[in-house]
Design an enzyme around this catalytic site. Structure first.
Site, PDB file in Angstrom:
ATOM      1  N   SER A  98      38.734  66.973  87.041  1.00  9.91           N
ATOM      2  CA  SER A  98      40.173  66.130  87.202  1.00  9.91           C
ATOM      3  C   SER A  98      41.357  65.960  86.166  1.00  9.91           C
ATOM      4  CB  SER A  98      39.633  64.220  87.022  1.00  9.91           C
ATOM      5  OG  SER A  98      39.304  64.163  88.254  1.00  9.91           O
ATOM      6  N   GLY A 111      41.246  71.700  89.939  1.00  9.87           N
ATOM      7  CA  GLY A 111      41.089  71.779  91.687  1.00  9.87           C
ATOM      8  C   GLY A 111      42.171  70.791  92.569  1.00  9.87           C
ATOM      9  N   GLY A 112      42.455  69.475  92.792  1.00 14.40           N
ATOM     10  CA  GLY A 112      42.887  68.452  93.543  1.00 14.40           C
ATOM     11  C   GLY A 112      44.450  68.943  92.318  1.00 14.40           C
ATOM     12  N   GLY A 134      37.357  65.698  90.419  1.00 18.32           N
ATOM     13  CA  GLY A 134      37.679  65.497  91.939  1.00 18.32           C
ATOM     14  C   GLY A 134      37.147  63.966  92.280  1.00 18.32           C
ATOM     15  N   HIS A 139      30.322  77.844  90.903  1.00 20.76           N
ATOM     16  CA  HIS A 139      31.248  76.272  91.246  1.00 20.76           C
ATOM     17  C   HIS A 139      30.435  75.231  91.982  1.00 20.76           C
ATOM     18  CE1 HIS A 139      33.620  73.057  92.478  1.00 20.76           C
ATOM     19  NE2 HIS A 139      34.622  73.389  91.309  1.00 20.76           N
ATOM     20  N   GLU A 187      30.325  72.875  93.690  1.00 20.31           N
ATOM     21  CA  GLU A 187      30.220  72.380  94.782  1.00 20.31           C
ATOM     22  C   GLU A 187      29.180  73.405  95.531  1.00 20.31           C
ATOM     23  OE1 GLU A 187      34.088  72.154  95.453  1.00 20.31           O
ATOM     24  OE2 GLU A 187      34.281  70.219  94.353  1.00 20.31           O
ATOM     25  N   ASN A 243      41.922  76.073  91.856  1.00 26.42           N
ATOM     26  CA  ASN A 243      40.478  76.213  92.575  1.00 26.42           C
ATOM     27  C   ASN A 243      41.231  75.699  94.109  1.00 26.42           C
ATOM     28  OD1 ASN A 243      38.553  76.504  94.173  1.00 26.42           O
ATOM     29  ND2 ASN A 243      37.164  75.751  93.005  1.00 26.42           N
ATOM     30  N   TRP A 244      41.686  76.024  94.884  1.00 28.74           N
ATOM     31  CA  TRP A 244      42.615  75.738  95.951  1.00 28.74           C
ATOM     32  C   TRP A 244      41.128  74.983  97.036  1.00 28.74           C
ATOM     33  CZ3 TRP A 244      47.255  79.170  97.304  1.00 28.74           C
ATOM     34  CH2 TRP A 244      48.722  79.296  96.642  1.00 28.74           C
ATOM     35  N   LYS A 245      40.356  75.659  96.857  1.00 31.13           N
ATOM     36  CA  LYS A 245      39.009  75.074  97.723  1.00 31.13           C
ATOM     37  C   LYS A 245      39.414  75.502  98.710  1.00 31.13           C
ATOM     38  CE  LYS A 245      37.526  72.201  93.652  1.00 31.13           C
ATOM     39  NZ  LYS A 245      36.953  70.761  93.640  1.00 31.13           N
ATOM     40  N   GLU A 299      32.787  72.708  84.021  1.00 27.70           N
ATOM     41  CA  GLU A 299      32.694  71.344  84.417  1.00 27.70           C
ATOM     42  C   GLU A 299      31.842  70.084  84.929  1.00 27.70           C
ATOM     43  OE1 GLU A 299      36.257  73.042  87.618  1.00 27.70           O
ATOM     44  OE2 GLU A 299      34.227  73.660  88.224  1.00 27.70           O
TER      45      GLU A 299
HETATM   46  P1  PGA Z   1      39.404  68.638  90.618  1.00 22.59           P
HETATM   47  O1  PGA Z   1      38.609  69.824  90.721  1.00 22.59           O
HETATM   48  O2  PGA Z   1      40.446  69.200  89.127  1.00 22.59           O
HETATM   49  O3  PGA Z   1      39.938  68.564  91.652  1.00 22.59           O
HETATM   50  O4  PGA Z   1      38.602  67.562  89.758  1.00 22.59           O
HETATM   51  C1  PGA Z   1      38.095  70.920  89.213  1.00 22.59           C
HETATM   52  C2  PGA Z   1      37.257  72.008  90.171  1.00 22.59           C
HETATM   53  O5  PGA Z   1      36.539  72.167  91.137  1.00 22.59           O
HETATM   54  O6  PGA Z   1      37.407  73.505  90.054  1.00 22.59           O
END
Ligand code: PGA
Length: 250
Positions: A213, A234-235, A175, A98, A100, A8-10, A169
């Site tokens: 994470s 994500g990251g 993050g 998600h 967010e 997930n590149w956000k 998640e």
């Molecule tokens: P993260 O994000 O790996 O940076 O914790 C995961 C996500 O939000 O899907």
């Protein structure tokens, strides 16, 4: 079950950076085609970069998906992107709900379910995200929260089991560098599996991803936990070598 490793590149990166990341991923996969036997690899860039990323990954075996879709089919919805447009440019997957989006855009379970219905009508696979906050976990309410999110954000329609992936998640792990322990992940994924099996005849075939994470250092422990059928990353998905290192643990 074959694992799914999804990035997930956000809202990150210029077009040039997206292309370069996609090219690096494609090159790493070509060097180690075994990865694709063990896992399906998906990247979800920002909408604007999808076509450039699709071109850059070419026939490497990686696929590109998106991070959201509209809750309406088409029409007067300024700024939205419809599921049919997403399908039309050749994507197969959409991430929905998600944390967010739940937080920043006040997306309710009902909205997420509605988006999933439209996505399924357009033959997209939905990755429906659920997760509890730190406060909810500290109050011991994490299963109530996840149970309700599953009940209400997975739509009532036929053949849902063939169209969904669940991503667990924990909000406090996204993050932050904190991950749920393999024991807590095993416990929650078993709970999610039982919920899916009680609702769907093929509930045991639905992939349940862990996200929050996930890094090359913890991927092995997380991905070998029972009922963990992949990761939503994500990251670490923004670094080609880290994403592929995680996929190698699948
Ligand atoms: P993260 O994000 O790996 O940076 O914790 C995961 C996500 O939000 O899907």
């Amino acid at each position: 079950m074959k694992k799914l490793i999804a990035g997930n590149w956000k809202m990150n990166g210029s077009k040039a950076e997206a292309i370069s990341l996609a090219q690096d991923l494609a090159a790493l996969v070509k060097n180690d085609l075994d990865i694709l036997q063990r896992a399906d690899l998906l990247v979800c860039p920002p909408f604007l970069h999808i076509e450039a990323v699709q071109k850059a990954i070419g026939s490497s075996g990686l696929s590109a998906g998106v991070q959201d879709c509209a809750q309406n089919s088409n029409g007067a919805h300024t700024g939205d992107i419809s599921a049919s447009m997403i399908k039309d440019i050749g994507c197969e997957y959409v991430i929905l709900g998600h944390s967010e989006r739940r937080t920043n855009h006040q997306e309710s379970d009902a909205v997420i379910a509605q988006k999933a219905i439209i996505a399924h009508e357009n033959n997209l696979m939905t990755i429906i995200c659920v997760g509890e906050t730190e406060e909810e976990r500290s109050q011991g309410r994490e299963k109530d929260v996840i149970g309700l999110q599953l009940d209400q954000s997975i739509p009532e329609e036929t053949a849902v089991e063939n169209n969904i992936v669940i991503a667990y998640e924990p909000v406090w792990a996204i993050g932050t560098g904190k991950t749920a322990s393999p024991e807590d992940v095993a416990d929650m994924h078993a709970f999610i599996r039982a919920k899916l099996e009680s609702r769907f005849t093929e509930g045991n075939t639905i992939r349940i991803l862990y996200g929050g994470s996930m890094k090359p250092e913890n991927a092995k422990a997380l991905l070998s936990t029972p009922n963990v059928d992949g990761g939503l990353i994500g990251g670490a998905s923004l670094k080609a070598d880290q994403f592929i290192a995680i996929a190698k643990e699948a």
